[in-house]
Motif scaffolding. Structure first.
Motif, PDB file in Angstrom:
ATOM      1  N   ASN A 106       0.870  -1.154  -0.007  1.00  0.00           N
ATOM      2  CA  ASN A 106      -0.059   0.071   0.162  1.00  0.00           C
ATOM      3  C   ASN A 106       0.935   1.271   0.013  1.00  0.00           C
ATOM      4  O   ASN A 106       1.696   1.418   0.938  1.00  0.00           O
ATOM      5  CB  ASN A 106      -0.732   0.118   1.331  1.00  0.00           C
ATOM      6  N   TYR A 109       0.961   3.746   3.289  1.00  0.00           N
ATOM      7  CA  TYR A 109       1.407   3.315   4.520  1.00  0.00           C
ATOM      8  C   TYR A 109       3.014   3.262   4.426  1.00  0.00           C
ATOM      9  O   TYR A 109       3.509   2.497   3.395  1.00  0.00           O
ATOM     10  CB  TYR A 109       0.883   1.984   4.783  1.00  0.00           C
ATOM     11  N   ASN A 113       4.499  -0.065   9.176  1.00  0.00           N
ATOM     12  CA  ASN A 113       2.907  -0.039   9.375  1.00  0.00           C
ATOM     13  C   ASN A 113       2.540  -1.549   8.727  1.00  0.00           C
ATOM     14  O   ASN A 113       1.900  -2.240   9.316  1.00  0.00           O
ATOM     15  CB  ASN A 113       2.427   0.992   8.565  1.00  0.00           C
ATOM     16  N   GLN A 114       2.931  -1.897   7.622  1.00  0.00           N
ATOM     17  CA  GLN A 114       2.211  -2.934   6.778  1.00  0.00           C
ATOM     18  C   GLN A 114       2.870  -4.170   7.398  1.00  0.00           C
ATOM     19  O   GLN A 114       1.887  -5.094   7.557  1.00  0.00           O
ATOM     20  CB  GLN A 114       2.539  -2.731   5.265  1.00  0.00           C
ATOM     21  N   VAL A 116       3.943  -4.640  10.664  1.00  0.00           N
ATOM     22  CA  VAL A 116       3.258  -4.618  12.020  1.00  0.00           C
ATOM     23  C   VAL A 116       1.886  -5.356  11.892  1.00  0.00           C
ATOM     24  O   VAL A 116       1.400  -6.202  12.724  1.00  0.00           O
ATOM     25  CB  VAL A 116       3.372  -3.519  12.559  1.00  0.00           C
ATOM     26  N   GLU A 117       1.053  -4.831  10.689  1.00  0.00           N
ATOM     27  CA  GLU A 117      -0.230  -5.167  10.630  1.00  0.00           C
ATOM     28  C   GLU A 117      -0.354  -6.434  10.339  1.00  0.00           C
ATOM     29  O   GLU A 117      -1.071  -7.262  10.912  1.00  0.00           O
ATOM     30  CB  GLU A 117      -0.871  -4.401   9.379  1.00  0.00           C
ATOM     31  N   THR A 118       0.377  -7.109   9.358  1.00  0.00           N
ATOM     32  CA  THR A 118       0.217  -8.357   8.932  1.00  0.00           C
ATOM     33  C   THR A 118       0.688  -9.334  10.030  1.00  0.00           C
ATOM     34  O   THR A 118       0.154 -10.394  10.337  1.00  0.00           O
ATOM     35  CB  THR A 118       1.408  -8.846   7.829  1.00  0.00           C
ATOM     36  N   MET A 120       0.432  -8.660  13.468  1.00  0.00           N
ATOM     37  CA  MET A 120      -0.402  -8.707  14.437  1.00  0.00           C
ATOM     38  C   MET A 120      -1.819  -9.364  14.003  1.00  0.00           C
ATOM     39  O   MET A 120      -2.524  -9.920  14.911  1.00  0.00           O
ATOM     40  CB  MET A 120      -0.834  -7.236  15.152  1.00  0.00           C
ATOM     41  N   LEU A 121      -2.050  -9.473  12.916  1.00  0.00           N
ATOM     42  CA  LEU A 121      -3.370 -10.094  12.197  1.00  0.00           C
ATOM     43  C   LEU A 121      -3.415 -11.437  12.339  1.00  0.00           C
ATOM     44  O   LEU A 121      -4.028 -12.242  12.664  1.00  0.00           O
ATOM     45  CB  LEU A 121      -3.286  -9.614  10.752  1.00  0.00           C
ATOM     46  N   LYS A 127       1.782  -4.781  20.126  1.00  0.00           N
ATOM     47  CA  LYS A 127       2.479  -3.871  19.203  1.00  0.00           C
ATOM     48  C   LYS A 127       4.083  -4.026  19.166  1.00  0.00           C
ATOM     49  O   LYS A 127       4.803  -4.055  18.092  1.00  0.00           O
ATOM     50  CB  LYS A 127       2.027  -2.536  19.300  1.00  0.00           C
TER      51      LYS A 127
END
Ligand SMILES: Nc1ncnc2c1ncn2[C@@H]1O[C@H](COP(=O)(O)OP(=O)(O)OP(=O)(O)O)[C@@H](O)[C@H]1O
Ligand SMILES: Nc1ncnc2c1ncn2[C@@H]1O[C@H](COP(=O)(O)OP(=O)(O)OP(=O)(O)O)[C@@H](O)[C@H]1O
Ligand code: SF4
Ligand SMILES: [Mg+2]
Ligand SMILES: [Mg+2]
Lengths: 337, 359
Positions: A106, A109, A113-114, A116-118, A120-121, A127
């Motif tokens: 993306n 971002y 960000n990307q 960490v998001e993956t 945490m998903l 975090k």
């Protein structure tokens, strides 16, 4: 060989278009084992990406549809899972990287960000832990100053770096299977060498299976244990890498090998060339889809579809005359030195 | 003719050996980077091509290889003067303007005037990489191929149709398909249409800028075979640009390897592949996969660190010094290595050249 990880049976994925129904993948079966490096090769339009997207359940409805088939992954049929269950598998147990990392990242971002998001998903972490895992993942793919790079946006990275980030993201949750769809096609050859080296090193270390999609037979030669050659949405031939290169039973595989220029050889004037072009997948004719281009075709080829047959040791070929054709003249035609 | 009549430098008479068709000397092309809306001020430049030299003899195929952005297409476009070179010479042996066969004159394309260029355009053609983007989708095959004939006012409509049919046959397409549109052809067929158009004016010299890079291997072989046949039949001279070193080995007689706007190494094909001497050539060749599992498993790769630096701010000294496994400092970061002839017709731009077998 180790236990089966992914078993695809009789997969048919079609697209409805204005011109008619495109039979993009038309009755394909194969198995990938734990930790196996499995190569998928074939010309543009042969159904490689559609196969991968079908496994990921990313075929876009309503135009695209998986019409028949089963895709067993670690014992469960992915085609019977609900969307939520599938989302948990995607990224965590099966990860995918694409030819153009820009489409997968993306642009608004940061890399951090990307990542960490993956993470945490799919992982039960806080975090701050996810950030640490992310930095470690960038370090694993040899990105210098990973801490600083976490704050970069995708456009601030070169093509090779972006593909490293994709690999970092893909491997961050320790998947069992990594699907890499032409991961190096858009890159220069020295960068390609870096990326393939890295992918092999990391996936061997973790015993991750890889389905490597490429149109470059040179790339699979060094990377894969087994390869599957596709033609017009179907299997042409599959076997160990050595067997396919040294002992192919299929005229199409032989033709591909014969038409390649090689860095280590000087050939005489002319390359073997497969005449014509791949067929349309809308209302394809009966019989073997390679018939109009095949130097060995006989009457039966145009009327009867050759089903894949096994010739021992996991070697499959879909040709009426396998294993009896003498393909040496095609494969090593006019080669000297 | 007004300001275009800049002709050759008279106190430096142009000379080339008789077999030579093209000689590029110290070619430079910078793209200015400007800032400001009303008074555009140049703040930097993309140093796309920074002083390269090579020659091509009549009837041979000269290859330029190198990675994306190293300046291959810019070189090609400057040679054809589709781009204005910043400096340097592009000497070309043209058919004499008086039309007497066998007599030639040497023209510096970089400083040629409009009339000279117009004449040269008939002799020099280019085929582009992308068979999808390089053909006008709204024109029929006949009008695409006949376009150069129309531009140069050659023949009447009937003559042109005849010529188009002949050209379609030459490139292996059905001569009845004159009224079809590009989208009705496959990638390889479209590339043949591009080749037919380039052949329309009977050129002597063709620039092929990645003519097969967008095609699948099976189709690549068809187009490469066609290029070879046409060269034999019409005695064409090719400048062949590619990033695929395997294709270049198959096609070219002599090869130049470019890195970041400079020529790293130039040699005849066998010398280059059997005894490459520049560390960049070594790395490039060692990175190319070979479709043979036994060879691949036993090869030792030279894995380069990092990425290609930006041509806006290229490294000083040797441009490869930031990634070179053989670099010695400060020499490599201070002194530009000249392209020197280390053995007959084998030119290397490196302070520490060394033969290494990598294939
Ligand atoms: N969304 C879609 N709608 C219609 N047809 C599609 C769609 N996606 C793929 N196809 C068709 O399905 C066939 C297989 O496509 P696929 O993308 O799998 O090929 P591929 O082997 O990955 O080729 P490439 O090497 O070019 O990536 C092609 O004929 C393609 O045009
Ligand atoms: N019109 C332009 N304006 C500014 N920069 C340009 C222009 N054309 C090319 N460049 C830059 O010049 C450099 C050389 O570009 P060129 O297209 O010659 O590379 P190439 O070797 O042909 O690469 P590729 O293999 O990707 O085709 C690149 O950095 C490119 O971005
Ligand atoms: S001059 Fe120095 S930096 Fe350049 S290629 Fe030679 S050894 Fe490497
Ligand atoms: Mg694809
Ligand atoms: Mg280019």
């Amino acid at each position: 060989m180790s236990e089966p990880l992914l078993q695809v049976s009789n997969l048919r994925t079609f697209f409805t278009t204005e011109e008619g129904i495109v039979r993009a993948v038309d009755g394909l079966s194969f198995t990938i084992h734990k930790g196996e490096k499995f190569g998928v090769v074939g010309e543009s339009g042969s159904g490689k990406s559609v196969t991968a997207l079908s496994i990921m359940r990313l075929i876009e409805a309503p135009a695209g549809e998986i019409v028949t088939g089963e895709i067993h992954f670690k014992g469960q049929d992915l085609l019977r899972l609900g969307d939520e269950e599938m989302r948990k598998i995607r990224g965590a147990q099966i990860a995918m990287i694409f030819q153009d990392p820009m489409t997968a990242l993306n642009p608004v971002y940061t890399i951090g960000n990307q990542l960490v998001e993956t993470i945490m998903l799919h992982q039960e972490v806080r975090k701050s832990q996810a950030v640490d895992i992310g930095i470690q993942a960038l370090d694993d793919v040899h990105i210098p100053n990973p801490k600083v790079r976490m704050d970069d946006y995708p456009h601030q990275l070169s093509g090779g770096m972006r593909q490293r980030v994709m690999i970092a993201m893909g491997l961050s949750c320790n998947p069992d299977l990594l699907i890499a769809d032409e991961p190096t096609t858009a890159l220069d050859v020295t960068t390609q060498a870096q990326i393939l080296h890295l992918m092999l090193e990391l996936t061997e270390e973790r015993d991750t299976a890889v389905m490597l999609i490429t149109h470059d037979l040179g790339v699979v030669a060094g990377f894969c244990d087994n390869i599957q050659v596709m033609y017009a949405g179907r299997l042409a031939e599959r076997g160990t890498t050595d067997f396919i290169f040294d002992n192919t039973f299929h005229p199409y595989t032989a033709g591909l090998l014969g038409s390649m220029t090689r860095l280590d050889e000087v050939r005489e004037e002319r390359l073997y060339s497969i005449r014509g072009a791949p067929p349309s997948l809308i209302n394809p004719s009966n019989g073997c889809r390679f018939t109009p281009r095949c130097d060995f075709a006989q009457d039966i080829c145009g009327s009867k579809t050759p089903l894949p047959r096994e010739f021992g040791d996991g070697h499959w070929a879909a040709c009426h005359f396998a294993p009896d054709l003498d393909l040496s003249r095609v494969k090593r035609a006019e080669r000297v030195g | 003719m007004t300001q275009d009549t800049q002709t050759q430098d008279t106190d430096n008479p142009i000379q080339m050996p008789p077999e030579r068709l093209l000689q590029v000397e110290n070619l430079v092309k910078h793209f200015p980077i400007t800032q400001g809306i009303f008074f555009r001020k140049q703040i930097a430049a993309v140093q796309a091509v920074s002083g390269i030299s090579f020659h091509i003899d009549r009837g041979e195929t000269f290859g330029i290889v190198g990675e994306s952005g190293c300046g291959k297409s810019t070189t090609a476009r400057c040679v054809l003067r589709l781009l204005e070179p910043t400096s340097g010479k592009v000497l070309y042996r043209a058919e004499s303007s008086d039309g007497s066969s066998g007599s030639h004159e040497i023209i510096d394309i970089a400083s040629a005037n409009k009339a000279e260029l117009r004449r040269l355009r008939r002799e020099m053609q280019i085929v582009f990489q992308d068979p999808y983007a390089s053909l006008n989708p709204r024109m029929t095959v006949a009008s695409i191929i006949a376009e150069p004939l129309v531009v140069h006012g050659i023949g009447d409509t009937a003559d042109r149709i005849e010529r188009v049919k002949e050209l379609l046959k030459v490139v292996g397409l059905n001569p009845e398909h004159t009224n079809r549109y590009p989208h009705e052809f496959s990638g390889g067929q479209r590339q043949r249409i591009g080749v037919a158009r380039a052949l329309a004016l009977n050129p002597a010299f063709m620039v092929l800028d990645e003519p097969v890079s967008a095609l699948d291997v099976s189709i690549q072989a068809q187009v490469l075979n066609l290029m070879g046949d046409l060269q034999d039949e019409f005695g064409l001279t090719y400048l062949f640009i590619a990033h695929d070193l395997s294709v270049v080995r198959h096609v070219c007689d002599r090869v130049g390897v470019m890195y970041l706007g400079r020529m790293a190494e130039v040699a005849d094909r066998d010398t280059l592949y059997e005894r490459p001497m520049h560390p960049y050539t070594h790395a490039l060749m060692s990175a190319v996969p070979i479709p043979d599992p036994t060879i691949e498993r036993n090869r030792r790769r030279i894995i380069l660190e990092g990425d290609i630096p930006s041509p806006i701010n290229p490294p000083t000294g040797c441009r490869f010094n930031t990634r070179c496994p053989r670099a010695e400092f400060p020499r490599c970061s201070e002194e530009i290595p000249a392209l020197k002839e280390v053995e007959p017709d084998h030119w290397v731009a490196c302070h520490f050249p060394e033969v290494k077998q990598v294939v």
